[in-house]
Every structure is written in structure tokens, then in C-alpha cells.
Design an enzyme around this catalytic site. Structure first.
Site, PDB file in Angstrom:
ATOM      1  N   SER A 593       0.849  -1.190   0.000  1.00 22.54           N
ATOM      2  CA  SER A 593       0.000   0.000   0.000  1.00 22.54           C
ATOM      3  C   SER A 593       0.887   1.244   0.000  1.00 22.54           C
ATOM      4  O   SER A 593       1.622   1.479  -0.958  1.00 22.54           O
ATOM      5  CB  SER A 593      -0.962  -0.031   1.188  1.00 22.54           C
ATOM      6  OG  SER A 593      -1.966   0.940   1.055  1.00 22.54           O
ATOM      7  N   ASP A 668      -9.133  -4.871  -5.815  1.00 19.10           N
ATOM      8  CA  ASP A 668      -8.734  -3.832  -4.868  1.00 19.10           C
ATOM      9  C   ASP A 668      -9.604  -2.581  -5.030  1.00 19.10           C
ATOM     10  O   ASP A 668      -9.539  -1.895  -6.054  1.00 19.10           O
ATOM     11  CB  ASP A 668      -7.263  -3.470  -5.100  1.00 19.10           C
ATOM     12  CG  ASP A 668      -6.667  -2.654  -3.961  1.00 19.10           C
ATOM     13  OD1 ASP A 668      -7.433  -1.975  -3.255  1.00 19.10           O
ATOM     14  OD2 ASP A 668      -5.439  -2.697  -3.786  1.00 19.10           O
ATOM     15  N   HIS A 700      -7.634  -5.308  -1.290  1.00 21.60           N
ATOM     16  CA  HIS A 700      -6.387  -4.580  -1.043  1.00 21.60           C
ATOM     17  C   HIS A 700      -5.340  -5.436  -0.342  1.00 21.60           C
ATOM     18  O   HIS A 700      -4.143  -5.207  -0.489  1.00 21.60           O
ATOM     19  CB  HIS A 700      -6.674  -3.328  -0.224  1.00 21.60           C
ATOM     20  CG  HIS A 700      -5.512  -2.386  -0.129  1.00 21.60           C
ATOM     21  ND1 HIS A 700      -4.793  -1.977  -1.238  1.00 21.60           N
ATOM     22  CD2 HIS A 700      -4.921  -1.782   0.945  1.00 21.60           C
ATOM     23  CE1 HIS A 700      -3.826  -1.155  -0.862  1.00 21.60           C
ATOM     24  NE2 HIS A 700      -3.880  -1.035   0.448  1.00 21.60           N
TER      25      HIS A 700
END
Length: 724
Positions: A593, A668, A700
């Protein structure tokens, strides 16, 4: 002396015959090797006693001061099962374990929720009579249920609308919206930023239901391809990208007695954030934090709950960077005209005592302690309690603050990370803590003599089983020369300083995350431990911008995400390169991320450091990220074109060096796959090779057994390029 003891304890775990982790244990190890503890402990109201569940979750135990905190069984699961069978004969209820959501009503009664084949039940259990009373019943299929305090009404969601069922089974339809994109009562508002975790609130008098109404019909639909049918389909989500049209949210109140709905007059512009929503104890008023889209101007407004009319702005908070409300107001018991408000406006997230006219009564902050978990008040409403981060964010301790004088007292002292709470009388502290050398200790502290009674002291769960790597916590100074930074190093098993070892840097670097704390294992993840066992030096540093260090520590990243963060990471990286036992020609970096953004940034902006990198779910260009998070830190692309240009990877693909593996979840909804796909295309155009792997069914994060596959892939990728 303590440092020498730590090193001895950690190195002694390398005894002959112990093994390394398997790749499966990178995911399942935390449960398998968790230090012993007591489970679901809670103070009992108005007595110096606390309850907990046994390790099998079959029995509720009690410990009290009179019996020197020795455990005795209070209720068994079978006792509860028998009582339920007598009280509920029309539904099949099979308890697998004692309910972990139990709450003490008083010294004789506990409450909890259970679910049968037909219904969900809110239960009261009388300990003296071993008798169950059903407080509330709702059908099992109802979602997002929210019952009022007296348990005679339950609001729930039916699709995107709200309905209420009362104790007699009568249904009330609250909303009837049919337009695609209008959602009522959901906690998924403003993308769950600003501490938002619920979408409905009952008033204290149990008659009024306050709820969010989100209109995202004007927000661009974003397609997520679905691969579970012969011909792929598309699932559309509403995804407001930075600088584009955002959702419009209002707050409504439904009166269950009149059937009328009123809207709070939160005003214009429509693209604003309605946060820290709090009922007044009188049920006459509602308080709302109204934050502008630019997120640099907050107004705490008061509204009439009967008419929705705006009454007044109690106070305002402005910043040249951002204002980030995260916590609802906490009204003081026995003083309905006073509340606590949390803000970092003076440097650290701390408590401020206000009255309901907006007058600041007293600042309740203590030194540079950051409030991380407000725990409430004593019964008289004269003191408040919270867990706070101190020692440059490394530790967590329990603090007591006197509301009248502002005097603050630390109630835990041993270095480490404490999860502690105070008894109703205020005389005892139930304290569970760990640190780098203590796996877990549970004790009761008698405040009168500052004496402690040990309830449990866990041994090292790896002894005789796993060869645990040596772990050290270190401190550096930030790139601007002003701020201490916390870091953690894991050394390979059988570490020999005369040899050279490859390195894996694991990082996140973004807001609301902290990877290094003084707790068991130094807060290292099991994949970190695994990689150290495989012969890597594993290094992690919390740069400026990360959590639990105060306002100035975070705000330095404004409009230039990744720049100060990388500068700080370079401090740690340069330290590693200075070590004789570090193979600086074989260094890798891994992050997910924001950490994926950092990893890919290093491979383009500082492309002569790392030979290999793994970027999971990476933000590649902030203009593709959502409004609520992205605009807080970067403003809009129109307001900050230079910042977006500087931080984007799309214009730097031609600078890529080394081996980069990008991993992305095809579903995601947070960092949409377009980020990585655009970067791959730019790499193709620049003639740069990049490795790419997709998890088709994951969002995600890659979860479950597939996470084992992911860690195996990452480990093998680093082995391929970093091991000679």
C-alpha cells in the site's frame, strides 16, 4: 544491564535442535506461538473483581481482591446452554464457546448477544438464579443491527435503507430511497476516514434515530472485473478520485413516536465531511464536526434535535496543513454540560475539557504523551483514563487525569506496551504488558501501596521449538537533524559479524501506522522473522509521517508524500551500508500500500540502492487515489500540480533500475489496479522490464491461505536476486 539481559535471552533461544519457521507459519504462526495470556478480561462494576475466559473459552472465571486474585469458575458454557434452552424453546441455539462479547450490567448480571438458527438475541443472564432473560429478538438475516439502550427497538439495514423492528416484532420503514447511489445508515461514509465506524446512533431517550444519508449517485463509477463466470462481468463501485466529484452526505433524525424525519441543517457546500457525530445526553441536541473538503477548517456545530436547526458553532480549528478529527465527544458523567474533545492542535493528540457553550475549561494534555485509547471516566466523573504513547512513541501506558486540576498520573511504569484498565473503585489496575524481553505479563497493581500481584507471566513460546532471530531496537535522527526515529533490526540465525548478509528493508511509512514499538518481538511480523531465519538482515524504520509521534512529525509530509519519508529511510539505509557485515550490493525492499508506493519510489528516485524490490498494492500516482485520504495530504491535483508531478511514478518509469515485482489484488477497491497497470505500461514504453503478479479474487490485502502463497513468492523473489 537490561540490554545485556535482552541479548542473552534472545541469543539463548538459538539452542541446538530448534527449527526455523515454515512458510505456512508466516501466516498462522501468530496464533500458534502466541504467548500465554488471560482472555477477554473485564472489571466487574462496583466491586474490586474482574472476570475473564479460560483458555478454552468454555468458562467464565472471576478473580477478586479478597481472595488474592485467585481464579474461580463463575459460569460454565454448559450452565449458560441449559439456561438458554429453558428461556428459548422455539429456536435452536448451540454454543461452541462462552460469548466473548459479554458485558457486566451489575455485579449479578451480564449481557451478551447470541445467534440461533432463526434469530439473534440480546440476553441478560442472572448469576444468582442461573436464569436467562431475553431483552431483544431480531431475525438472523438482518444486517448492521443497532439496538437502543432499553433494547426495545432495533434499527437495521435492508439494502440501502433503514428499518426498525420493535420488541413485539412490528416493523417501521424509516427510509425508502430507490435511486442507485443513495445509501442510508451505513458506516461506509466518507470512505471510513475521520474515525467513522458507524452510520446510526440512538438518542439517550431511545426515541430518536440519527443516521447518515449518503448520496454518491454523482460519483464516478469504477469498474472491477469479476472472473468467476465463463464470461467475465463487471462490478461497479463508486470511487471519487482526487480532484473529482465527491459524495454529498447529510444527517437525518427519525422520530419513532411521530414517524417524522428531520434533516440537520449542516449547510453548504454539499461536499463537506460530517464527522465526530455525538448525541447530547439530554437527547435535545446533536454535535457534529463539519470539516471542509480541503480538510483544513473544522467547525464543531450544535444542532437542535427536534427541528434540525443550527444553533451555534462551539469552536473552530484551522491549520495550514490539515485538521483530522478522529474521536467523538465524551460527555462527563454527572455534568451533562461538559465534554472531552481530542485534538493534536497543540502538538500532540490530547484531551481538552469544554462546556456545551464552547468555552475551553481546561487543557488536559500531559507532556508529549499521545492519547491512543480513551477509556472513559470514574463513576463520579472527576477523573478520566486513557492509554497514551510516550518515550518517542515506543511505549504505551495507562494514565489518569483529574478533570478539576488537570493533574496527570501514570498508572503503569515498566517499559513496554501496556493494555491496562482501572477498577470501578479506582484502587486497582489490571495491567497486561509485553516488551522486547517479556512475552506477556498480567498483573493487578494495588495503587494504595503500589504493590502488584502477578496473575500470569508467560514464558518464551519459542523455547525448544523455534530458533528465534536476535532482535534489536535502535534510534536514529531524522534527515532534518531534529527528530528521533525508531527502528528495528533482525539478525540472521547464527549471526557472524565477520560474514556479509543480504538485507530486506520492510517499510510502510504512511500515516496511522507504526511498525516499531517496545513490545514482544519488537512488533516484528512473522514474515520478518522468517526472512531473518533465511539469512537476511531485516530492517524497519518508522519515518516522519507515521503514527503516534504528534502533529509536527506527521505534517512535514504535506503536499509532498514520500519525500521526507524517503529522506528518513535513507538515514537508516546509510547506517546499514556502513556495517561491515551488510552486503550493500544485495539489498531488497518490500512494502504494501503506502509501503508499495515507497518501494517503487526508491526503485526510481534512488535507483542505485536496492537490487530487488516488492511493491504490493502500490500507489503509483496520487491522482488515481480517493479524495478523502489523498486530498488531506496532497490537496487536489489542480491545487498542487508540482507535488503530484514530483510524487508520481508514471513519469519516472524510465529511471527504473533493478528487479521490481509488483503484486496487486484484482478486486482492490482502495488502491485500484489502474495504478500498477499504468506503471507497467510506462515501463513497456521505456523499455524497462518489470515483474507483475495478480491475485484475481483479493481486494487490497491478500488474506487466508493465499497469503502463504504471496509470502512464498516474495521470499523466492528476494532469494533469486539477492543471494549469491
Amino acid at each position: 544491564m537490561r540490554k545485556l539481559l535482552i541479548l542473552f535471552l534472545l541469543s539463548s533461544s538459538m539452542a541446538y535442535g530448534q527449527r526455523n519457521f515454515s512458510i505456512d507459519e508466516t501466516v498462522f504462526g501468530p496464533g500458534k506461538f502466541a504467548p500465554k495470556t488471560i482472555y477477554v478480561s473485564k472489571w466487574i462494576k462496583n466491586v474490586d473483581a474482574f472476570s475473564s475466559l479460560d483458555s478454552t473459552y468454555q468458562n467464565l472465571l472471576v478473580r477478586d481482591a479478597k481472595n488474592n486474585w485467585q481464579a474461580k469458575q463463575l459460569i460454565s458454557k454448559s450452565d449458560l446452554q441449559n439456561a438458554l434452552a429453558k428461556a428459548i424453546s422455539t429456536d435452536k441455539i448451540e454454543l461452541r464457546r462462552f460469548p466473548s462479547d459479554y458485558q457486566w450490567i451489575d455485579v449479578n448480571n451480564i449481557a451478551f448477544q447470541i445467534e440461533g438458527e432463526k434469530n439473534k438475541y440480546q440476553i441478560k443472564y442472572d448469576l444468582s438464579k442461573k436464569q436467562v432473560t431475553v431483552l431483544n429478538t431480531v431475525p438472523s438475516e438482518l444486517a448492521n443491527t443497532m439496538s437502543n439502550a432499553s433494547q426495545n427497538k432495533t434499527a437495521y439495514l435492508n439494502g440501502n435503507n433503514i428499518e426498525i423492528i420493535d420488541a413485539t416484532g412490528n416493523k417501521i420503514v424509516v427510509t425508502k430511497d430507490t435511486v442507485d447511489g443513495i445509501v442510508n445508515g451505513s458506516e461506509v461514509v466518507h470512505r471510513n476516514e475521520f474515525g467513522i465506524d458507524q452510520g446510526m446512533w440512538w438518542s439517550a431517550n431511545d426515541k430518536l434515530l440519527l443516521y447518515y444519508r449518503k448520496d454518491e449517485s454523482m460519483v464516478t463509477k469504477y469498474p472491477l472485473p469479476q472472473w468467476d463466470s465463463r464470461v467475465a462481468t463487471v462490478k461497479d463501485i463508486r470511487y471519487p478520485m482526487a480532484g473529482m466529484k465527491s459524495e454529498e452526505v447529510t444527517l437525518n433524525i427519525f422520530n419513532t413516536e411521530t414517524g417524522e424525519t428531520i434533516r440537520l441543517q449542516t449547510g453548504e457546500p454539499k461536499e463537506q465531511y460530517l464527522t465526530i457525530v455525538t448525541w447530547d445526553p439530554s437527547s435535545e441536541f446533536v454535535y457534529v464536526g463539519v470539516l471542509n473538503r480541503g480538510q483544513d477548517h473544522l467547525k464543531l456545530n450544535k444542532y437542535n434535535a427536534n427541528t434540525g436547526a443550527f444553533i451555534s458553532t462551539l469552536f473552530e480549528e484551522q491549520s495550514t496543513t490539515w485538521v483530522e478529527p478522529q474521536h467523538t465527544l465524551a460527555f462527563v458523567p454527572n455534568k451533562a454540560n461538559q465534554f472531552l474533545y481530542q485534538t493534536d492542535k497543540d502538538g500532540f493528540n490530547q484531551l481538552f475539557l469544554y462546556d456545551t457553550q464552547g468555552k475551553l475549561i481546561r487543557k488536559l494534555g500531559y507532556q508529549d504523551v499521545v492519547v491512543t485509547d480513551f477509556q472513559g471516566f470514574n463513576t463520579k466523573g472527576t477523573k478520566a483514563y486513557y492509554i497514551g504513547a510516550n518515550n518517542n512513541g515506543l511505549e504505551r501506558h495507562l494514565f489518569e487525569v483529574d478533570l478539576q486540576s488537570g493533574k496527570t498520573t501514570a498508572l503503569t511504569h515498566t517499559a513496554g506496551t501496556h493494555n491496562a484498565s482501572i477498577s470501578t473503585s479506582g484502587n486497582y489496575v489490571l495491567d497486561q504488558y509485553s516488551n522486547l524481553s517479556v512475552p506477556n505479563k498480567v498483573q493487578v497493581i494495588n495503587r494504595k501501596g503500589n504493590q502488584s500481584s502477578t496473575i500470569l507471566e508467560a514464558g518464551n513460546p519459542f523455547t525448544g521449538k523455534i530458533a528465534l532471530p536476535k532482535i534489536e531496537l535502535k534510534s536514529f535522527t531524522s534527515a532534518d537533524g531534529k527528530t528521533p526515529l525508531n527502528a528495528r533490526i533482525l539478525y540472521p540465525n547464527n549471526f557472524d559479524p565477520t560474514k556479509k548478509y543480504p538485507v530486506m528493508v520492510y517499510l510502510y511509512g504512511g500515516s496511522h501506522a507504526q511498525l516499531v514499538t517496545d513490545k514482544w518481538l519488537g512488533a516484528a511480523g512473522y514474515f520478518d522473522l522468517y526472512m531473518a531465519q533465511q539469512g537476511y538482515i531485516v530492517f524497519t524504520l518508522d519515518n516522519r509521517g507515521s503514527d503516534a509521534r504528534g502533529r509536527d512529525f506527521t505534517r512535514v509530509t504535506h503536499r509532498n508524500l514520500g519525500e521526507a519519508e524517503m529522506a528518513d529511510q535513507l538515514v537508516g539505509i546509510n547506517y546499514l551500508k556502513s556495517l561491515a557485515y551488510v552486503d550493500s550490493e544485495n539489498m531488497g525492499i518490500f512494502g504494501w500500500s503506502f509501503g508499495g508506493f515507497m518501494s517503487s519510489s526508491f526503485m526510481t528516485k534512488h535507483n542505485d540502492i536496492f537490487k530487488a524490490a516488492v511493491a504490493g498494492g502500490p500507489v503509483i500516482d496520487w491522482k488515481y487515489y480517493e479524495i478523502m485520504y489523498g486530498e488531506r495530504y496532497m490537496d487536489t491535483p489542480e491545487e498542487n500540480p508540482e507535488g503530484y508531478e514530483k510524487t508520481s511514478m508514471l513519469n519516472k518509469a524510465d529511471q527504473l533500475k533493478g528487479h521490481l515485482l509488483i503484486i496487486h489484488g484484482a478486486q482492490d477497491p482502495v488502491v485500484v489496479q489502474q495504478h500498477s497497470m499504468e506503471f507497467v505500461q510506462k515501463c513497456i514504453e521505456a523499455g524497462k522490464q518489470v515483474d507483475y503478479f495478480l491475485y484475481p479474487t483479493h481486494e487490497h490485502n491478500v488474506m487466508g491461505k493465499d497469503r502463504i502463497h504471496m509470502y512464498d513468492k516474495i521470499a523466492k523473489y528476494f532469494d533469486q536476486y539477492l543471494k549469491k
